[in-house]
Write a protein that holds these residues in place. Structure first.
Motif, short mmCIF file in Angstrom:
data_model
loop_
_atom_site.label_atom_id
_atom_site.label_comp_id
_atom_site.label_asym_id
_atom_site.label_seq_id
_atom_site.Cartn_x
_atom_site.Cartn_y
_atom_site.Cartn_z
N ASN A 36 1.41 8.83 11.06
CA ASN A 36 1.36 8.41 9.66
C ASN A 36 1.30 6.89 9.53
OD1 ASN A 36 1.45 11.06 8.88
ND2 ASN A 36 3.62 11.06 8.32
N CYS A 37 2.00 6.20 10.42
CA CYS A 37 1.95 4.74 10.41
C CYS A 37 0.55 4.25 10.73
CB CYS A 37 2.96 4.18 11.43
SG CYS A 37 2.96 2.38 11.55
N SER B 135 1.05 4.03 -2.89
CA SER B 135 0.66 5.42 -2.59
C SER B 135 1.74 6.41 -2.98
CB SER B 135 0.33 5.56 -1.10
OG SER B 135 1.49 5.39 -0.30
N GLN C 226 0.82 -1.21 0.00
CA GLN C 226 0.00 0.00 0.00
C GLN C 226 0.86 1.26 0.00
OE1 GLN C 226 -3.68 0.73 2.61
NE2 GLN C 226 -2.04 1.79 3.69
N ILE C 227 1.92 1.27 0.82
CA ILE C 227 2.80 2.43 0.90
C ILE C 227 3.54 2.63 -0.42
CG2 ILE C 227 4.89 3.31 2.01
CD1 ILE C 227 3.87 2.03 4.63
N ASN D 30 -1.79 4.73 7.76
CA ASN D 30 -1.62 3.72 6.71
C ASN D 30 -2.19 2.37 7.12
OD1 ASN D 30 0.19 4.54 4.18
ND2 ASN D 30 0.90 5.72 5.95
N GLU E 10 -6.03 2.06 6.95
CA GLU E 10 -6.59 1.87 5.61
C GLU E 10 -6.70 0.40 5.22
OE1 GLU E 10 -4.76 4.20 2.60
OE2 GLU E 10 -4.72 6.03 3.80
#
Length: 506
Positions: free
Chosen positions: A316-317, A259, A255-256, A320, A323
Motif C-alpha cells: 500500500n505504501c 484520499s 495525498q493520503i 501511494n 502515484e
C-alpha cells in the motif's frame, strides 16, 4: 694499448658521470619560487532544510592550476534553511553568523580580504521565490548584508536554478575523483581521458540527475555543454522541483489525507505499525508542492490537526508513492517521469545527500547489503514490516521524524531510482552511495566555487614540477664533490703506477 688498459676504469667512469651531471645542471631551466602559502574560498550552501558553510583552500601559486583544491572545514548553521525564515526579519542573516565567525577564526587574518564568499540558495528558495518573490528578495538582501559585515570578499548571494545545481554537483564529483586530470610519472598534470561519473543528488526540496550521454538530448533545456581542461563534455541534466525528500514526504502525507477524505484519524501505510501521532495540517499545506491536495475550505489561519496511525504495509505504501510519479503521455522517445525527457542511464554514478543517508540507514537497520534492485526491494519490505517499537530499538531514538519515515523514505528511493530514473539489474550496481570523497563533502558547493573562481581552466593544463633553486644547488654541489673525488683517485692511481715503475727499474 696495454698502457691504456692499465688505467683504472672506475675513477674514469665516475669522472665522466660527474662531468655529464654538471653539464646537465647548467642547461637553462625555469626558476621556481617557494609557494606563498594557501588561498581560501567560502561557499554557503543555503539548502531547503539547513545551511552549510564550506571553507576550501588551495596553494596560492595554483590559482589557475589543477587538482589542488581541498576542503579545509565545514560548519552547519543552527536552525532550518534560510527560506524557513520568510516573514521573520533578520533571522535568516542571524542564522549564518556563528559559522561566519568560525570562518574568521580559521582563515588567517592576512588572507581575509582576498577570500571570496559565495552564497548559493537552492530549491527551498526557488519555492519561496514562486510563492512570495518579495520575501525571497528580502532574505537574499539580508544575508548579503550580513556577509558584507565580515572581512571577506563578498561575491554575491543568488538562487541557483535546478540545472546549475545539477551541473555543479557533477563537476564536484568528477573533480574529487580526478576524472578530469591525472598526474603522470614525470610530474605533469594531464587530461585523464577516462570516463566520468554521473551525479545523483537528493535534497530536501528537489532532486537532480546529471551524466554524460552520447545520445541526442531531445529537450534543449536538459542539455549543458562544458569545456574543462581542454575536454568537451555534453551533459544531460534535470532538476525535479518538489521531488526532494522533505517535499515528497509532505506530498505523500497530503495525498493520503486527501484520499481518506480529510478524516480526523488517518491510516498511513508507510508509517510503522503501532505508531500514533498528531499532525498539524499547516505543516503539510505550507508548500506550493502540496497545493493540489488542499481542501477547498482550507484556512491556514485556523488550527486544524488530525491523528496519524501507522499500518506498516509495504504494498500500500508503494502504491501511494507511485502515484506521486506520473508515467503517462511522454512527448519524447523516452521519459523518466512527469513527461521529462531522459536518455538511458549509462556508466557509473555517485548518489549523495539524502540518497546516501537513506541507503546507509536502510542497510544498518535491516542488515541487508543493498547492491541490487532485488536487495533494495527486500530491505525496503523488511523495514516496512517492522513496528514502531522494533524500529526504535535498532535506530536513532533522538530523531523520531526520521525513524518513523524509514519505510516511506526507502520506498521513495526505490521508486525514484528504479521506476523514475530507470536503473535496473545491470546499472544499479554501478551506483556508489557516498557522502564524502576523501575529506571533502560531496555536493554542488565545490563545483560552484571552482567554476566561479576560475580554478577550473577551460583549456588543457600544462603544469609540471621543476626543481627549486635550493634543490638544484644541492645537486650541483654533490656533482662537484664527486668530480673532486674522481680527480683525487686518478692522481692517486697515477702516483702508484709511477712508483711501481721506478721499483721495477731498480
Amino acid at each position: 694499448m696495454a698502457r691504456f688498459s692499465a688505467l683504472p676504469i672506475a675513477p674514469i667512469a665516475l669522472l665522466l658521470f660527474g662531468l655529464v651531471g654538471i653539464l646537465l645542471l647548467t642547461i637553462p631551466s625555469q626558476d621556481v619560487q617557494d609557494a606563498p602559502g594557501f588561498m581560501y574560498g567560502i561557499v554557503l550552501d543555503a539548502g531547503s532544510s539547513h545551511t552549510s558553510l564550506f571553507i576550501y583552500k588551495w596553494p596560492a601559486d595554483k590559482q589557475n592550476g589543477t587538482g589542488v583544491v581541498t576542503q579545509h572545514s565545514e560548519c552547519t548553521a543552527d536552525g532550518g534553511g534560510i527560506s524557513e525564515y520568510a516573514g521573520r526579519v533578520g533571522e535568516a542573516a542571524q542564522s549564518l553568523r556563528e559559522c561566519l565567525n568560525q570562518a574568521v577564526k580559521e582563515i588567517p587574518k592576512e588572507k581575509h580580504p582576498n577570500t571570496p564568499v559565495y552564497l548559493g540558495a537552492t530549491a527551498g528558495m526557488r519555492l519561496l521565490n514562486i510563492s512570495n518573490p518579495k520575501q525571497s528578495d528580502q532574505i537574499l538582501a539580508e544575508v548579503g548584508s550580513e556577509i558584507r559585515s565580515f572581512p571577506f570578499n563578498y561575491s554575491g548571494a543568488v538562487i541557483l536554478d535546478g540545472q546549475e545545481e545539477g551541473a555543479y554537483g557533477w563537476v564536484t564529483v568528477n573533480y574529487l575523483l580526478r576524472n578530469f586530470i591525472k598526474y603522470d610519472f614525470v610530474g605533469r598534470w594531464l587530461s585523464s581521458g577516462g570516463a566520468t561519473v554521473g551525479a545523483l543528488d537528493f535534497g530536501g526540496a528537489s532532486t537532480q540527475i546529471t551524466f554524460v550521454t552520447q545520445e541526442k538530448v531531445e529537450n534543449e533545456a536538459n542539455r549543458k555543454e562544458l569545456r574543462l581542461y581542454g575536454q568537451d563534455y555534453s551533459l544531460y541534466t534535470h532538476s525535479f522541483l518538489c521531488y526532494g525528500q522533505n517535499q515528497l514526504l509532505k506530498r505523500l502525507l497530503a495525498q493520503i489525507v486527501k484520499s481518506q477524505g480529510y478524516a480526523p484519524e488517518v491510516s498511513h501505510p508507510c508509517y510503522p505499525a503501532n505508531f500514533t501521532g498528531p499532525l498539524d495540517m499547516k505543516n503539510i499545506f505550507d508548500s506550493p508542492c502540496t497545493e493540489q491536495y488542499k481542501p477547498e475550505a482550507y484556512n491556514p489561519q485556523k488550527n486544524w490537526s488530525l491523528t496519524l496511525r501507522g499500518s506498516g504495509h509495504y504494498e500500500n505504501c508503494l502504491g501511494n508513492v507511485s502515484e506521486l510519479f506520473s508515467h503517462d503521455g511522454c512527448p519524447f522517445s523516452r521519459c523518466s517521469f512527469d513527461k521529462v525527457f531522459q536518455p538511458k542511464v549509462t556508466g557509473s554514478f555517485m548518489a549523495f545527500s539524502a540518497f546516501y543517508h537513506i541507503h546507509s540507514s536502510l542497510q544498518n537497520v535491516t542488515g541487508v547489503k543493498v547492491k541490487t534492485p532485488l536487495q533494495l526491494e527486500n530491505a525496503t519490505k523488511k523495514v516496512c514490516s517492522m513496528n514502531w517499537s522494533q524500529l526504535q530499538m535498532v535506530s536513532d531514538k533522538k530523531n523520531i521524524d526520521r525513524v518513523r519515515n524509514y519505510c516511506a523514505s526507502s520506498v521513495l528511493l526505490q521508486a525514484l531510482l528504479l521506476r523514475g530514473y530507470g536503473f535496473d539489474d545491470s546499472s544499479f550496481p554501478d551506483i556508489s552511495f557516498q557522502n564524502t570523497a576523501g575529506d571533502t563533502s560531496v555536493g554542488w558547493a565545490l563545483g560552484y566555487m571552482l567554476v566561479l573562481s576560475n580554478l577550473l581552466p577551460a583549456e588543457s593544463a600544462g603544469v609540471r614540477k621543476t626543481l627549486t633553486v635550493g634543490a638544484w644547488g644541492v645537486l650541483l654541489f654533490l656533482f662537484i664533490v664527486l668530480l673532486v673525488i674522481c680527480v683525487f683517485l686518478l692522481f692517486r692511481a697515477r702516483s702508484k703506477r709511477k712508483k711501481g715503475g721506478d721499483e721495477n727499474v731498480i
